[in-house]
Design a protein around this motif. Sequence first.
Motif, short mmCIF file in Angstrom:
data_model
loop_
_atom_site.label_atom_id
_atom_site.label_comp_id
_atom_site.label_asym_id
_atom_site.label_seq_id
_atom_site.Cartn_x
_atom_site.Cartn_y
_atom_site.Cartn_z
N ARG A 187 0.82 -1.21 0.00
CA ARG A 187 0.00 0.00 0.00
C ARG A 187 0.86 1.26 0.00
NH1 ARG A 187 -4.64 -1.81 4.45
NH2 ARG A 187 -6.02 -2.87 2.95
N THR A 188 1.92 1.22 0.78
CA THR A 188 2.83 2.37 0.83
C THR A 188 3.51 2.56 -0.52
OG1 THR A 188 3.19 1.96 3.18
CG2 THR A 188 4.74 3.43 2.08
N ARG A 189 3.85 1.45 -1.15
CA ARG A 189 4.48 1.53 -2.48
C ARG A 189 3.55 2.23 -3.47
NH1 ARG A 189 6.25 -3.56 -6.41
NH2 ARG A 189 7.61 -2.35 -7.79
N GLU A 190 2.26 1.87 -3.41
CA GLU A 190 1.30 2.51 -4.32
C GLU A 190 1.27 4.02 -4.11
OE1 GLU A 190 -2.47 0.66 -3.72
OE2 GLU A 190 -1.78 -1.32 -4.36
N ILE A 191 1.31 4.43 -2.86
CA ILE A 191 1.32 5.86 -2.55
C ILE A 191 2.58 6.51 -3.12
CG2 ILE A 191 1.56 7.51 -0.64
CD1 ILE A 191 -0.16 5.50 1.03
N LEU A 192 3.72 5.86 -2.91
CA LEU A 192 5.00 6.43 -3.35
C LEU A 192 5.15 6.39 -4.86
CD1 LEU A 192 7.26 4.91 -0.55
CD2 LEU A 192 6.42 7.26 -0.72
N ASP A 193 4.64 5.32 -5.49
CA ASP A 193 4.69 5.25 -6.96
C ASP A 193 3.88 6.38 -7.57
OD1 ASP A 193 6.40 3.12 -7.29
OD2 ASP A 193 4.81 1.62 -7.45
N GLY A 194 2.78 6.72 -6.91
CA GLY A 194 1.95 7.80 -7.41
C GLY A 194 2.58 9.17 -7.24
N ALA A 195 3.57 9.26 -6.35
CA ALA A 195 4.19 10.56 -6.06
C ALA A 195 5.56 10.73 -6.70
CB ALA A 195 4.32 10.74 -4.55
N LYS A 196 6.17 9.64 -7.17
CA LYS A 196 7.59 9.71 -7.55
C LYS A 196 7.89 10.53 -8.80
CE LYS A 196 7.78 5.27 -9.99
NZ LYS A 196 8.28 3.88 -9.93
N THR A 197 6.86 10.82 -9.60
CA THR A 197 7.10 11.65 -10.78
C THR A 197 6.77 13.12 -10.53
OG1 THR A 197 4.87 11.13 -11.59
CG2 THR A 197 6.69 9.74 -12.38
N ASP A 198 6.36 13.43 -9.31
CA ASP A 198 6.00 14.80 -8.96
C ASP A 198 7.21 15.49 -8.32
OD1 ASP A 198 5.03 17.18 -8.01
OD2 ASP A 198 3.40 16.32 -6.83
N PRO A 199 7.85 16.43 -9.01
CA PRO A 199 9.04 17.09 -8.47
C PRO A 199 8.75 17.94 -7.24
CG PRO A 199 8.30 18.19 -10.47
CD PRO A 199 7.47 16.97 -10.33
N ASN A 200 7.47 18.20 -6.97
CA ASN A 200 7.10 19.00 -5.80
C ASN A 200 6.73 18.14 -4.59
OD1 ASN A 200 7.34 21.55 -7.16
ND2 ASN A 200 5.43 21.03 -8.24
N SER A 201 6.76 16.82 -4.79
CA SER A 201 6.43 15.91 -3.69
C SER A 201 7.72 15.47 -3.00
CB SER A 201 5.67 14.69 -4.20
OG SER A 201 5.60 13.70 -3.21
N LYS A 202 7.86 15.81 -1.74
CA LYS A 202 9.07 15.43 -1.00
C LYS A 202 9.20 13.92 -0.89
CE LYS A 202 10.63 18.32 1.97
NZ LYS A 202 10.92 19.20 3.13
N ILE A 203 8.06 13.26 -0.61
CA ILE A 203 8.14 11.79 -0.50
C ILE A 203 8.40 11.17 -1.86
CG2 ILE A 203 6.72 11.70 1.59
CD1 ILE A 203 4.36 10.78 -0.12
N GLY A 204 7.85 11.77 -2.91
CA GLY A 204 8.07 11.24 -4.26
C GLY A 204 9.51 11.36 -4.69
N VAL A 205 10.12 12.52 -4.46
CA VAL A 205 11.53 12.73 -4.83
C VAL A 205 12.43 11.80 -4.03
CG1 VAL A 205 13.43 14.39 -4.77
CG2 VAL A 205 11.17 15.12 -5.56
N ALA A 206 12.14 11.65 -2.74
CA ALA A 206 12.96 10.78 -1.89
C ALA A 206 12.89 9.33 -2.37
CB ALA A 206 12.52 10.88 -0.43
N TYR A 207 11.69 8.89 -2.73
CA TYR A 207 11.51 7.50 -3.17
C TYR A 207 12.15 7.27 -4.54
CZ TYR A 207 9.11 3.06 -4.11
OH TYR A 207 8.80 1.75 -4.40
N ALA A 208 11.92 8.18 -5.48
CA ALA A 208 12.52 8.05 -6.81
C ALA A 208 14.03 8.02 -6.74
CB ALA A 208 12.05 9.20 -7.71
N THR A 209 14.59 8.84 -5.86
CA THR A 209 16.05 8.87 -5.70
C THR A 209 16.55 7.57 -5.10
OG1 THR A 209 16.05 11.27 -5.47
CG2 THR A 209 17.95 10.11 -4.57
N TYR A 210 15.80 7.02 -4.16
CA TYR A 210 16.19 5.73 -3.58
C TYR A 210 16.21 4.63 -4.64
CZ TYR A 210 16.84 1.90 -0.42
OH TYR A 210 17.38 0.80 0.21
#
Length: 680
Positions: free
Chosen positions: A93-116
């Motif tokens: 479930r958390t992955r789904e949330i992060l996958d949805g955010a990882k392409t958003d450059p304004n999302s702190k959690i998205g940027v952190a996850y994409a970088t990881y």
Amino acid sequence: MKLFLMGAAATGLALAATVAHADQPATTTAAAPAAKPTYGTYGFDTAGMDSSVKPGDDFYEYANGTWLKNTPIPADKSNYGAFTVLDELSQKRTREILDGAKTDPNSKIGVAYATYLDSAAVEAKGLAPIKPWLAEIGAVKDLKAYAALSGKAARAGVRGPFRFYVGQDDKDPETYILSMMQGGLGLPDRDYYLDQGEKMAAIRTAYVAHLEQMLTLLGEPNAKARAAALMAFETEIAKVHWTQVDSRDADKTYNKMSLAALQKAAPGFDFAAYFGAVGLKPTDLLAAQPSAVTGEAALIAKAPIGVLKDSLLLRSVHSYADYLPDNIASADFAFFGTTLSGTPEREERWKRGVTFLKDSLGEEVGKVYVAKYFPPETKAAMDQLVKNVLSAMGRRIDGLPWMSDEAKARAHKKLAAFTPKIGYPDRWRDYSGLTIKSGDLFGNAMRANQFDFDYNIGKLGKPIYRWEWGMTPMEINAYANFGMVEIVFPAAILQPPFFDPNADPAVNYGGIGAVIGHELSHHFDDQGAKYDETGKLNQWWTDQDVANFKALTAKLGAQYDAYEPFPGAHVKGAFTMGENIGDLGGLAVALDAYHASLGGKAAPVIDGMTGDQRFFLGWAQVWRRNYREANLRQRLVTDPHAPSQYRADIVRNFDAWYDAFKPAPGGKIYLDPKDRVKIW
């Protein structure tokens, strides 16, 4: 704070409608709940039972034996059970949330996850990100500089010679104070260095080889000799460390002193430089294990500076291994994951990324998680369950034969002071001060550690953060906090098999009801009971109450001392005492709450199982867990919880369990009435 780390799983085989022997339950039939629960017909996975086992021989196996036989441990796990099943769901479930955010450059959690997830960038950078920090370690020339850099390392999340944090003053719970503890070991506990058994000796040999390998991977010379020297130094530290049993004693570990007094008692280490490096100038502090702190300081004073630097070097690489190239991360996992815990494979990168986000931006993720996955009805149902369990605890206190009226009155005051926290915080953490940069995984990890450290240290001099949570909503866990007089239940644990709105109430009371009771009972265990209704470490019992209580806990300790998962490797009754009291009290309170919920009516019989039978099966179900041997052996040394089997089998102390399952005298877990322990 007292954490409750549970562990086990669930599945489904229908029970035969007839009885094979006296140890099997009586049978009649009634309708199951109208809406289908997740497990079985009434919330319990009957397919996972082993009805060839007599309940009086091993209730855990009787309730779970088929599941245990048929459930392999995944290659990336050291154990597998109900907690793991829910944790995997939480991860997805958390992955789904992060996958949805990882392409958003304004999302702190998205940027952190994409970088990881960008492992290619990590490999391309090699060791370059950590080299400036390693250079700082290399530049240390004397003990003062070593002390200062050790403090700076603590801020970066690297464990050095000691550990410290800001928490409530146990004897002044409205005030924050700096607390420090023993440290300096690379292995999990002093026993790993001092136990002369064959298993521990093999681990020590592997550890030295691991230290040599890591030094070699870092391009350091004389790796073999340096690894041996560090092992010799850590062995001396282990000799002055306190045991796990002494380290959990709230009275023994409350040692308030001034910084000047600490420095005088431990002149071998520059504590002013140590704390000053992170902007701390404490007047007073609490030293949990003062003789260990002074002993370590003396060892540091005479240790070669190169050994001290190697300790910081290797702890740093261990702390940041997952953010470095794969040759470093894999070598680190080979020892700490495989040798120590028996886990064959590392988790997939996305799973490790989810863990990183929980650790670094947990409540930022949690806000989205609870909005999507935690319905208000669950919170409302838990509110009512907690009230029912608290009421049952009050009735049990009134009926205690060993406690004085004076102490009972104070116990009721403590009960009335409880703050239950359910699902998620009322006030979320503010992460605006944490800088997350795209493409800078190592930097993100270090800044997250520093941000967390500064948040904790920043509490000094401020009113107590009563809104604060010690876990994220995604955790499959619960905890009791003595100083706050609170019990806390994150959203993710409030799911089947612990809580299922479509399950029979008996199963829910045996599951989440007993979890609530466990956390509540922690406040009345052998350490939690030392804290009064304000959260203050303060004996509120009469001396006779204390004597009566200790006589009962000694019986429980002896019961657990007798458990032997491996030849010569026993459960430590004194070390696991708090959790065992929590299980014993929690199950008793939950059973009373269940009976009260029936409103004087008899519980229906469902699929041949009475209400009490379903209650105890609900308890056993949440403890299903298969362990790898290395993991279970490690837990016997480091985990204050008894292995799952013995947690399930605590039913042997309950008269109601004997009435429900009719075990014959002489069964392996059968206890004569005089030997059954009843505390709360």
